[in-house]
Design an enzyme around this catalytic site. Sequence first.
Site, PDB file in Angstrom:
ATOM      1  N   LYS A   1      -6.942  42.360  37.875  1.00  0.00           N
ATOM      2  CA  LYS A   1      -6.701  43.340  38.951  1.00  0.00           C
ATOM      3  C   LYS A   1      -7.555  43.096  40.186  1.00  0.00           C
ATOM      4  O   LYS A   1      -7.131  43.340  41.311  1.00  0.00           O
ATOM      5  CB  LYS A   1      -6.910  44.770  38.445  1.00  0.00           C
ATOM      6  CG  LYS A   1      -8.279  45.024  37.836  1.00  0.00           C
ATOM      7  CD  LYS A   1      -8.164  45.227  36.360  1.00  0.00           C
ATOM      8  CE  LYS A   1      -9.497  45.052  35.685  1.00  0.00           C
ATOM      9  NZ  LYS A   1      -9.455  45.182  34.254  1.00  0.00           N
TER      10      LYS A   1
ATOM     11  N   GLY B   1      -4.221  49.022  31.137  1.00  0.00           N
ATOM     12  CA  GLY B   1      -4.090  48.385  29.825  1.00  0.00           C
ATOM     13  C   GLY B   1      -2.658  48.332  29.327  1.00  0.00           C
ATOM     14  O   GLY B   1      -1.797  47.712  29.945  1.00  0.00           O
TER      15      GLY B   1
ATOM     16  N   GLY C   1     -15.527  46.344  23.844  1.00  0.00           N
ATOM     17  CA  GLY C   1     -14.682  45.461  24.659  1.00  0.00           C
ATOM     18  C   GLY C   1     -13.929  46.197  25.750  1.00  0.00           C
ATOM     19  O   GLY C   1     -12.951  45.680  26.290  1.00  0.00           O
TER      20      GLY C   1
ATOM     21  N   ARG D   1     -13.959  28.826  28.897  1.00  0.00           N
ATOM     22  CA  ARG D   1     -15.224  28.306  29.440  1.00  0.00           C
ATOM     23  C   ARG D   1     -16.130  27.800  28.311  1.00  0.00           C
ATOM     24  O   ARG D   1     -16.745  26.773  28.413  1.00  0.00           O
ATOM     25  CB  ARG D   1     -15.919  29.428  30.229  1.00  0.00           C
ATOM     26  CG  ARG D   1     -17.061  28.941  31.055  1.00  0.00           C
ATOM     27  CD  ARG D   1     -17.510  29.972  32.040  1.00  0.00           C
ATOM     28  NE  ARG D   1     -17.462  31.320  31.486  1.00  0.00           N
ATOM     29  CZ  ARG D   1     -17.520  32.432  32.194  1.00  0.00           C
ATOM     30  NH1 ARG D   1     -17.603  32.364  33.496  1.00  0.00           N
ATOM     31  NH2 ARG D   1     -17.494  33.614  31.636  1.00  0.00           N
TER      32      ARG D   1
ATOM     33  N   ILE E   1      -0.341  50.668  29.104  1.00  0.00           N
ATOM     34  CA  ILE E   1       0.665  51.597  29.650  1.00  0.00           C
ATOM     35  C   ILE E   1       1.565  50.840  30.635  1.00  0.00           C
ATOM     36  O   ILE E   1       1.062  50.230  31.574  1.00  0.00           O
ATOM     37  CB  ILE E   1      -0.004  52.773  30.404  1.00  0.00           C
ATOM     38  CG1 ILE E   1      -1.025  53.485  29.528  1.00  0.00           C
ATOM     39  CG2 ILE E   1       1.047  53.748  30.936  1.00  0.00           C
ATOM     40  CD1 ILE E   1      -1.865  54.524  30.271  1.00  0.00           C
TER      41      ILE E   1
ATOM     42  N   LYS F   1      -7.248  49.001  40.620  1.00  0.00           N
ATOM     43  CA  LYS F   1      -5.977  49.426  40.005  1.00  0.00           C
ATOM     44  C   LYS F   1      -5.204  50.365  40.937  1.00  0.00           C
ATOM     45  O   LYS F   1      -3.983  50.278  41.043  1.00  0.00           O
ATOM     46  CB  LYS F   1      -6.262  50.104  38.661  1.00  0.00           C
ATOM     47  CG  LYS F   1      -6.830  49.140  37.626  1.00  0.00           C
ATOM     48  CD  LYS F   1      -7.413  49.898  36.441  1.00  0.00           C
ATOM     49  CE  LYS F   1      -8.033  48.957  35.425  1.00  0.00           C
ATOM     50  NZ  LYS F   1      -8.874  49.656  34.451  1.00  0.00           N
TER      51      LYS F   1
END
Length: 449
Positions: free
Chosen positions: A116, A145, A198, A53, A147, A216
């Site tokens: 998600k 993340g 973050g 963007r 995993i 999730k």
Amino acid sequence: MSAQSSQSSNSLRIGICGLGTVGAGTLVLLQDNSAEIALRLGQAIEVVHAATRTLDKERRALLESCGVQQSGTDPFAVVNDPQVQIVVETMGGFDPAFEVVKQALSNGKHVVTANKALLAERGNELFPIAEANNVILAFESSVAGGIPIIKALREGLAANQIDWLAGIINGTANFIMTEMAAKQRDFADVLKQAQELGYAEADPTFDVEGIDAAHKLTIMGSIAFGIPLSFDKTYTEGISNITPEDISYASDLGYCIKHLGIARKTAKGVEMRVHPTLLSKSRLLANVNGVGNAILVHGNAVGATLYSGPGAGAAATASAVVADLIDIGRQLASGSDTPVYPALGYRTLRDDLPILSVEDIESEYYLRIPAVDKIGVMAKITRILQEHDISIEAVIQKEAISEFVPIIILTHQAAEKQLNHAISALEALDVVVGSINRIRVEPFHDEMD
Ligand code: HSE
């Protein structure tokens, strides 16, 4: 498979839409681990087109250092670029992400998304488009993340009937709860730090009010039980009502408070719920701290299995994005025309498993009741619980806070509907001077530790 897949090229050519935390992290990881990735895949991965963007100085420098040939601000230019074989969608949100993914799939391109919210709320529309176009819509990075929980549920545990899963699936909320408990830090102060690192969503209420975790859980529940994505039926409660006192009282009783997503198959249907939960300090999940995520999955053949690791952050999430790219690259190299895995792991989704309302669950409960400090108060409270068939496991009266004393009660297993009636009756007592805080307690009788 797609028209693009039949083109011959030495590299796997990808386009990236969105260069925020995850998109930029993906560029960097592809660059840093390019040699290893090429050895694993048998070909290099090349980013041929990127859109962001805001194409500012910092992003231009990143794109240049990663050797991206073409860049701009229009994601549709990426999905309509005939060179691009796989589109990585890391923009987040719905608009324009939904149309971008839909267009990419309709163009016969595979898509890897970390989004998600998009999948949980509109995946029931997007997965059939992917299937109709014989392309893959991959989403390992959308849950927990780095995993590989999607692969674990869909592939590793494919032989099992999944009984339940329970997880810490929002790094920001876990980071906040951990810091509040360990350092008595202020909620807002910890949230600000999570944003700077973050971890947090663009709108951090998604993290603290449980919406991100519900997205999730929706995705995992669907893969675990073979049901359509059901975000609107997932019970969602955040951590904003948890006070430092609750954390301390729970600790005195041997518990910590974690924000959990729980999906469980029962004789009546499927429970899908996200809420703060008391866990005995000795449990595995109780010891997952900071931005860490962990998911316990119980399969009827394998028993309980645990998956843990970093649930947020640029490099960890990029690890899952790139794993999906490698997976699709392998599929393309196989020459097979049909994606090997159905997106949600089931060729046919079930329509015979209703999602239960939270009123229909049973649980143990922690209650914090603000009461006046008078003789007979405890008797009134326990009588009401008895009248509602709620049995008490433990009760403690804490030191007075101004004019009232917090009475803490742990109940045995009770029906949520009954408990709601009991709470209303308790709050109507003249000796109860405010609203009662209720937190569900999860005993995990069949956990492995
Ligand atoms: N905001 C999310 C979290 C990022 O804190 O877990 C990863 O989905």
